[in-house]
Design an enzyme around this catalytic site. Structure first.
Site, PDB file in Angstrom:
ATOM      1  N   ASP A 294     -10.531  -6.421   1.432  1.00 57.09           N
ATOM      2  CA  ASP A 294     -10.046  -5.205   2.169  1.00 57.09           C
ATOM      3  C   ASP A 294     -11.669  -4.512   2.700  1.00 57.09           C
ATOM      4  O   ASP A 294     -11.457  -3.530   3.223  1.00 57.09           O
ATOM      5  CB  ASP A 294      -9.874  -4.405   0.997  1.00 57.09           C
ATOM      6  CG  ASP A 294      -8.642  -4.525   0.369  1.00 57.09           C
ATOM      7  OD1 ASP A 294      -7.793  -4.961   0.998  1.00 57.09           O
ATOM      8  OD2 ASP A 294      -8.192  -4.217  -0.770  1.00 57.09           O
TER       9      ASP A 294
ATOM     10  N   LYS B  36      -8.511   3.226   0.463  1.00 58.47           N
ATOM     11  CA  LYS B  36      -7.518   2.826   1.377  1.00 58.47           C
ATOM     12  C   LYS B  36      -6.262   3.002   0.528  1.00 58.47           C
ATOM     13  O   LYS B  36      -6.293   2.958  -0.692  1.00 58.47           O
ATOM     14  CB  LYS B  36      -7.685   1.451   1.853  1.00 58.47           C
ATOM     15  CG  LYS B  36      -7.762   0.276   0.787  1.00 58.47           C
ATOM     16  CD  LYS B  36      -6.450   0.134   0.299  1.00 58.47           C
ATOM     17  CE  LYS B  36      -6.650  -1.098  -0.818  1.00 58.47           C
ATOM     18  NZ  LYS B  36      -5.288  -1.317  -1.423  1.00 58.47           N
TER      19      LYS B  36
END
Length: 304
Positions: free
Chosen positions: A142, A12
């Site tokens: 996350d 990410k």
């Protein structure tokens, strides 16, 4: 021969990372916009009566920084599934790492998301999506996004994920991992608190990034990229600031520390620009990886 389940999960990048003052529980409230890129870790699982964990890492990944004992987040994912279903979760698991370790790209979170999906599928646990997301949030801020992929808004401490439309714009990135070791996320947050003692409890909003994504305007997005952790990361590692300046001088629309660093990412106008920048940075001795996005979250590559 035992069935092998392989699940792939992406790295990410935080297009926006606004960080508020620490909450009473010690976590910082965040407003972030996640995007997934085509840089992946794979988690492969084979049925076994015992638990084992192995690793195969790309040359630019510091394999020595990945524990293969019960402290690995993949083992934690297995324990979480076992506790939820009340059954032993054992398997022979291999992580194939293409995402740098401690690099601000959520590689460990990708591993956890991939492990949840792979082990659930291998053992036919049929975990409900809501339960999978809850376990993901408990494993790390996350991890839920690594399940979703695409673009998403993250709030809370980042674990409350609201998917955003993918849009038509393909984003081209050059990813430059650090060769001088990782940066500790807690250390970067501590330094942020030292540098910003009077920061608002409310994180900076992601308005500009969200507007650029809606418009599909890569140039506007480059101008809107924002990371409150960049200043403390660069203060701890001044070479990161030098790298950003060099990449922008060589043609990147914008350079940014990814998350808490030390990986630096460069948003480029298109595929040719990304390949050209990667070539320049490689000539300067950097590892420079070209990746585009957004891409899918944790997904089955082969198996049941």
């Amino acid at each position: 021969m035992s069935e092998r389940i392989t699940v792939r999960a992406p790295a990410k990048i935080n297009l926006h990372l606004g960080v508020g003052a620490p909450r009473e529980d010690g976590f910082h409230p965040l407003e972030t916009v996640y995007t997934s890129i085509g840089l992946y870790d794979d988690v492969a699982a084979v049925a076994s009566s015992e638990w084992s964990l192995g690793l195969d890492a790309a040359p630019y990944v510091d394999a020595s920084a990945v524990p293969l004992d019960d402290t690995n987040i993949v083992a934690a994912a297995a324990r979480a599934l076992a506790a939820l279903h009340g059954v032993p979760v054992t398997a022979s698991v291999t992580i194939t790492k293409g995402i740098p370790v401690a690099g601000g790209l959520a590689g460990g979170s990708a591993d956890a998301a991939a492990a949840l999906v792979a082990l659930d599928r291998l053992l036919d646990l049929q975990t409900a999506d809501d339960d999978l997301l809850r376990l993901a949030a408990e494993l790390g801020s996350d991890v839920p996004f690594a399940l979703h992929g695409g673009h998403a808004l993250g709030t809370g401490r980042g674990e409350i994920v609201t998917p955003l439309p993918a849009g038509d714009a393909v984003l081209w990135w050059v990813v430059v991992p650090s060769t001088s070791g990782g940066l500790s996320t807690p250390a970067v947050y501590r330094h942020y608190d030292e540098l910003s003692p009077s920061v608002s409890p409310e994180p900076a909003p992601a308005t500009a990034v969200l507007s650029a994504l809606r418009a599909g305007d890569v140039v506007a997005l480059a101008a809107a990229l924002h990371n409150d952790l960049q200043a403390p990361a660069v203060d701890l590692r001044p070479d990161l600031g030098d790298l950003i300046a060099a990449g922008e001088a060589a043609g990147a629309l914008r350079g940014l520390v990814s998350g808490s660093g030390p990986t630096v990412v460069f948003l480029c106008a298109d595929a040719d620009a990304a390949r050209g920048l990667a070539g320049v940075l490689q000539e300067d001795g950097h590892t420079a990886l070209v990746a585009n996005g957004p891409v899918a979250g944790a997904h089955l590559v082969n198996g049941l």
